[in-house]
Each structure stands twice: as structure tokens, then as C-alpha cells.
Motif scaffolding. Sequence first.
Motif, PDB file in Angstrom:
ATOM      1  N   ALA A 167      23.564  71.115 108.025  1.00  0.00           N
ATOM      2  CA  ALA A 167      23.368  72.566 108.035  1.00  0.00           C
ATOM      3  C   ALA A 167      23.787  73.169 106.698  1.00  0.00           C
ATOM      4  CB  ALA A 167      24.183  73.195 109.168  1.00  0.00           C
ATOM      5  N   ARG A 168      24.927  72.726 106.195  1.00  0.00           N
ATOM      6  CA  ARG A 168      25.408  73.235 104.911  1.00  0.00           C
ATOM      7  C   ARG A 168      24.417  72.922 103.791  1.00  0.00           C
ATOM      8  NH1 ARG A 168      30.418  74.176 102.214  1.00  0.00           N
ATOM      9  NH2 ARG A 168      29.786  75.026 100.196  1.00  0.00           N
ATOM     10  N   PHE A 169      23.849  71.709 103.808  1.00  0.00           N
ATOM     11  CA  PHE A 169      22.902  71.296 102.775  1.00  0.00           C
ATOM     12  C   PHE A 169      21.708  72.247 102.712  1.00  0.00           C
ATOM     13  CE2 PHE A 169      19.184  69.003 101.267  1.00  0.00           C
ATOM     14  CZ  PHE A 169      19.655  68.356 100.135  1.00  0.00           C
ATOM     15  N   PHE A 170      21.133  72.593 103.873  1.00  0.00           N
ATOM     16  CA  PHE A 170      19.931  73.421 103.888  1.00  0.00           C
ATOM     17  C   PHE A 170      20.247  74.900 103.639  1.00  0.00           C
ATOM     18  CE2 PHE A 170      18.277  69.665 106.133  1.00  0.00           C
ATOM     19  CZ  PHE A 170      17.126  69.461 105.392  1.00  0.00           C
ATOM     20  N   ILE A 171      21.391  75.373 104.118  1.00  0.00           N
ATOM     21  CA  ILE A 171      21.757  76.769 103.864  1.00  0.00           C
ATOM     22  C   ILE A 171      21.983  77.007 102.376  1.00  0.00           C
ATOM     23  CG2 ILE A 171      23.549  78.522 104.258  1.00  0.00           C
ATOM     24  CD1 ILE A 171      23.848  77.427 107.087  1.00  0.00           C
ATOM     25  N   GLU A 172      22.413  75.968 101.657  1.00  0.00           N
ATOM     26  CA  GLU A 172      22.647  76.107 100.218  1.00  0.00           C
ATOM     27  C   GLU A 172      21.384  76.514  99.468  1.00  0.00           C
ATOM     28  OE1 GLU A 172      25.426  75.849  98.324  1.00  0.00           O
ATOM     29  OE2 GLU A 172      26.656  75.630 100.112  1.00  0.00           O
ATOM     30  N   PHE A 173      20.208  76.203 100.004  1.00  0.00           N
ATOM     31  CA  PHE A 173      18.965  76.605  99.345  1.00  0.00           C
ATOM     32  C   PHE A 173      18.829  78.126  99.268  1.00  0.00           C
ATOM     33  CE2 PHE A 173      17.432  72.271 100.570  1.00  0.00           C
ATOM     34  CZ  PHE A 173      17.066  71.849  99.298  1.00  0.00           C
ATOM     35  N   PHE A 174      19.515  78.826 100.177  1.00  0.00           N
ATOM     36  CA  PHE A 174      19.434  80.285 100.201  1.00  0.00           C
ATOM     37  C   PHE A 174      20.576  80.947  99.433  1.00  0.00           C
ATOM     38  CE2 PHE A 174      17.327  78.719 104.011  1.00  0.00           C
ATOM     39  CZ  PHE A 174      16.119  79.404 103.973  1.00  0.00           C
ATOM     40  N   LYS A 175      21.523  80.157  98.932  1.00  0.00           N
ATOM     41  CA  LYS A 175      22.697  80.707  98.251  1.00  0.00           C
ATOM     42  C   LYS A 175      22.486  80.839  96.754  1.00  0.00           C
ATOM     43  CE  LYS A 175      26.551  79.062 101.118  1.00  0.00           C
ATOM     44  NZ  LYS A 175      27.765  78.205 101.094  1.00  0.00           N
ATOM     45  N   GLU A 176      23.178  81.794  96.176  1.00  0.00           N
ATOM     46  CA  GLU A 176      23.278  81.862  94.724  1.00  0.00           C
ATOM     47  C   GLU A 176      24.266  80.788  94.280  1.00  0.00           C
ATOM     48  OE1 GLU A 176      21.624  83.287  92.569  1.00  0.00           O
ATOM     49  OE2 GLU A 176      20.973  85.288  93.163  1.00  0.00           O
ATOM     50  N   ASN A 177      23.981  80.176  93.141  1.00  0.00           N
ATOM     51  CA  ASN A 177      24.920  79.202  92.601  1.00  0.00           C
ATOM     52  C   ASN A 177      26.231  79.880  92.250  1.00  0.00           C
ATOM     53  OD1 ASN A 177      23.086  77.076  92.812  1.00  0.00           O
ATOM     54  ND2 ASN A 177      22.232  77.473  90.793  1.00  0.00           N
ATOM     55  N   GLN A 178      27.328  79.172  92.485  1.00  0.00           N
ATOM     56  CA  GLN A 178      28.644  79.764  92.247  1.00  0.00           C
ATOM     57  C   GLN A 178      29.064  79.700  90.786  1.00  0.00           C
ATOM     58  OE1 GLN A 178      31.772  78.950  95.214  1.00  0.00           O
ATOM     59  NE2 GLN A 178      30.250  77.874  96.424  1.00  0.00           N
ATOM     60  N   VAL A 179      28.611  78.676  90.078  1.00  0.00           N
ATOM     61  CA  VAL A 179      28.966  78.527  88.664  1.00  0.00           C
ATOM     62  C   VAL A 179      27.707  78.239  87.863  1.00  0.00           C
ATOM     63  CG1 VAL A 179      31.372  77.835  88.989  1.00  0.00           C
ATOM     64  CG2 VAL A 179      29.575  76.123  89.136  1.00  0.00           C
ATOM     65  N   ASP A 180      27.741  78.564  86.580  1.00  0.00           N
ATOM     66  CA  ASP A 180      26.541  78.507  85.736  1.00  0.00           C
ATOM     67  C   ASP A 180      25.975  77.103  85.582  1.00  0.00           C
ATOM     68  OD1 ASP A 180      26.615  81.230  85.368  1.00  0.00           O
ATOM     69  OD2 ASP A 180      27.739  81.131  83.482  1.00  0.00           O
ATOM     70  N   PHE A 181      26.829  76.076  85.519  1.00  0.00           N
ATOM     71  CA  PHE A 181      26.302  74.737  85.256  1.00  0.00           C
ATOM     72  C   PHE A 181      25.389  74.250  86.377  1.00  0.00           C
ATOM     73  CE2 PHE A 181      30.170  73.452  87.607  1.00  0.00           C
ATOM     74  CZ  PHE A 181      29.650  72.499  88.469  1.00  0.00           C
ATOM     75  N   GLU A 182      25.492  74.849  87.577  1.00  0.00           N
ATOM     76  CA  GLU A 182      24.635  74.440  88.687  1.00  0.00           C
ATOM     77  C   GLU A 182      23.177  74.809  88.443  1.00  0.00           C
ATOM     78  OE1 GLU A 182      26.925  74.625  92.815  1.00  0.00           O
ATOM     79  OE2 GLU A 182      27.168  76.498  91.702  1.00  0.00           O
ATOM     80  N   ASN A 183      22.927  75.788  87.578  1.00  0.00           N
ATOM     81  CA  ASN A 183      21.555  76.245  87.329  1.00  0.00           C
ATOM     82  C   ASN A 183      20.682  75.154  86.716  1.00  0.00           C
ATOM     83  OD1 ASN A 183      22.231  78.819  88.280  1.00  0.00           O
ATOM     84  ND2 ASN A 183      22.875  79.507  86.248  1.00  0.00           N
ATOM     85  N   SER A 184      21.298  74.196  86.057  1.00  0.00           N
ATOM     86  CA  SER A 184      20.541  73.121  85.409  1.00  0.00           C
ATOM     87  C   SER A 184      20.418  71.878  86.284  1.00  0.00           C
ATOM     88  CB  SER A 184      21.198  72.752  84.080  1.00  0.00           C
ATOM     89  OG  SER A 184      22.524  72.284  84.283  1.00  0.00           O
ATOM     90  N   LEU A 185      20.974  71.940  87.494  1.00  0.00           N
ATOM     91  CA  LEU A 185      20.962  70.774  88.387  1.00  0.00           C
ATOM     92  C   LEU A 185      19.824  70.876  89.399  1.00  0.00           C
ATOM     93  CD1 LEU A 185      24.790  70.543  89.170  1.00  0.00           C
ATOM     94  CD2 LEU A 185      23.509  69.235  87.473  1.00  0.00           C
ATOM     95  N   PRO A 186      19.277  69.737  89.861  1.00  0.00           N
ATOM     96  CA  PRO A 186      18.214  69.777  90.885  1.00  0.00           C
ATOM     97  C   PRO A 186      18.722  70.296  92.230  1.00  0.00           C
ATOM     98  CG  PRO A 186      18.924  67.521  90.474  1.00  0.00           C
ATOM     99  CD  PRO A 186      19.563  68.369  89.417  1.00  0.00           C
ATOM    100  N   LEU A 187      19.980  70.022  92.518  1.00  0.00           N
ATOM    101  CA  LEU A 187      20.654  70.539  93.706  1.00  0.00           C
ATOM    102  C   LEU A 187      21.961  71.175  93.248  1.00  0.00           C
ATOM    103  CD1 LEU A 187      20.247  67.448  96.094  1.00  0.00           C
ATOM    104  CD2 LEU A 187      18.849  69.539  96.114  1.00  0.00           C
ATOM    105  N   ASN A 188      22.512  72.087  94.056  1.00  0.00           N
ATOM    106  CA  ASN A 188      23.784  72.663  93.633  1.00  0.00           C
ATOM    107  C   ASN A 188      24.949  71.773  94.054  1.00  0.00           C
ATOM    108  OD1 ASN A 188      24.469  73.287  96.320  1.00  0.00           O
ATOM    109  ND2 ASN A 188      23.666  75.359  96.171  1.00  0.00           N
ATOM    110  N   MET A 189      26.152  72.131  93.618  1.00  0.00           N
ATOM    111  CA  MET A 189      27.308  71.293  93.870  1.00  0.00           C
ATOM    112  C   MET A 189      27.570  71.129  95.372  1.00  0.00           C
ATOM    113  SD  MET A 189      29.654  69.379  92.667  1.00  0.00           S
ATOM    114  CE  MET A 189      29.672  69.730  90.906  1.00  0.00           C
ATOM    115  N   GLY A 190      27.397  72.202  96.142  1.00  0.00           N
ATOM    116  CA  GLY A 190      27.609  72.127  97.580  1.00  0.00           C
ATOM    117  C   GLY A 190      26.703  71.108  98.239  1.00  0.00           C
ATOM    118  N   GLN A 191      25.457  70.996  97.765  1.00  0.00           N
ATOM    119  CA  GLN A 191      24.515  70.034  98.331  1.00  0.00           C
ATOM    120  C   GLN A 191      24.873  68.603  97.937  1.00  0.00           C
ATOM    121  OE1 GLN A 191      21.131  72.213  96.713  1.00  0.00           O
ATOM    122  NE2 GLN A 191      20.322  72.474  98.782  1.00  0.00           N
ATOM    123  N   PHE A 192      25.217  68.416  96.658  1.00  0.00           N
ATOM    124  CA  PHE A 192      25.625  67.073  96.218  1.00  0.00           C
ATOM    125  C   PHE A 192      26.839  66.587  97.001  1.00  0.00           C
ATOM    126  CE2 PHE A 192      23.331  67.892  92.100  1.00  0.00           C
ATOM    127  CZ  PHE A 192      22.493  66.785  92.188  1.00  0.00           C
TER     128      PHE A 192
END
Length: 283
Positions: A225-250
Motif C-alpha cells: 500500500a505504501r509503495f503505490f500511495i507514494e506515486f501520489f506523493k510529492e518527493n520529500q527531498v530534491d535528490f528523489e526527483n532524479s530517481l525512477p522511484l522515490n526513497m519511500g518506494q525503494f
Amino acid sequence: MNIINWDWDPTIFWITDSFPLKYYGVFFICGLLLGYIIVRRMYINEKKTIKELDNLLIYIILGTILGARLGHCFFYEPDYFFNHPIEILLPIKKVAGSYKFVGFAGLASHGGTIGIFIAVYIYCRRYKTDLLWILDKITFGVPIAAAFIRFGNFMNSEIYGKPTSGSWGVVFQREDLIPRHPTQIYEALVYLFIFGILLVVHKSKIVQNTNGILFGCFLILLFTARFFIEFFKENQVDFENSLPLNMGQFLSIPFIFLGIIIMVWQLNIRNIKLKYARLKNCW
């Protein structure tokens, strides 16, 4: 559109000039207490002493707070906290050349989960208790506590979602004037739903006399559930913007696989025990 404009003050009142009582802290404590009450009921039903649970609660609280704090520092802002190590475990921040009390502005749920694992493992080693039995029991308290923590995040106008054109959007006016997914509420409601599923599974025959199946189910449900909800979240830190998935998903992926491994392993053990019991009866 019935957009909700949210501008609630996250501080209930100031205990002193530098020490605020915030909704987040109140929800955090209430979630832990309610989770404790639920697990306490299970201990009573299984004729376990409450003193054992009280000792376990201390380990879990310390593990949750330390794990969540260290998780945030090392997963999301390692560069900053390596340069400001005093701020890792002290609720202070350097502002205008002097340190001020700000509370722990940064707690990571994945770090909290790891902290709980370590704390429970240490507890079980010390008190000679079955690890999977304990994890099965606290499984019922964790989603309740997590739901309350997300309600606290909502009160803080933090960990919000990406912009949405849906009528359920919320404008967090303390951040900007853009309607966003209220992902804190999404998570809280999903966690409560997972709690209901665990209760149903708990009453089924599949988990009888087999520890660990509930815990594995919990890991799969919550972190999927957390993995899929992360698709709707804003990234918490800037470095996540360059990642295919955010830190919460990884960070969620290993927990999902761990849940699958535990469930498959324990179900196989259960099936072997059942076959052995049938053969024994035949003899």
C-alpha cells in the motif's frame, strides 16, 4: 469543485515560550497508546502477563523513535546531519547562530520499522521469547499507530500529495495554494483497513499454531500500500526527483519481499506439521 482549504495551526498551545504542544505529538502518543491497548487485550486473551508487555512497550517506543529519527537523517538528509550531528538525537536546530528547540522535525516510518525489529529482537533475546510470536502480536498495534501518525502529518500540513484536479483535493495553505492529494488521509484509512484484514486473518484456521504468518501478511499489505500511495506523493527531498522511484518506494520493496519469504516459509512449515500429524494418526 469542493476543494478543502486547510490552514489549521499545528500547535495546540505553547507550554513555555520555546516548547509547543503540537497535534502531531498528541496523535503520535494516542496512536501508541491505542496500539498498546489492542495488543494488551491479546495478551490477556492468551493468558500472558501484562508485565511482559509493559517491558516490551518500552523497547518498542525507544526503537520506534530512534529508528524513525536515524532513518530520516540517513535516508533523506545524510549530508546535512553528518555536518550537524548534534541535531540527530537532540530536538534542536541552529537558527541565526544559536540552537532552538524545534522538536524532531523529521521521522521516517521505514526507519521506525527497522528500529522496532531491532528492539523486539533484543527483547526476545533478553527474555527468551519467541520472536515471530511477538511480531504477530504487535502487528495489530502498528497499523493503528501508523494511522494516527498520518493524521498528525495532516494536521502539520506535511507529507502531502501531488496536485490534483479532483474534488477531493486539499489546499494546504501553509505551503501553497495548489489543490493536492491528501495522501496522509489515504495512508491513514488504508492502515485502518489493513488492521481490519489482519483481524479477519487472525480468526482464520490458516494461522492457528503457526507464528509469523500474520506478520508476513502485515508486511506485504502495509508496504505494498505504501509503495503505490507514494506515486501520489510529492518527493520529500530534491535528490528523489532524479530517481525512477522515490526513497519511500525503494525502502518498501525489501519489506514486501521479507513478508513474502516469511509467509511462504511458515506456511511450508505448517503444511509439513499437518502432514506429519496425519501420518502419526495413521500409525
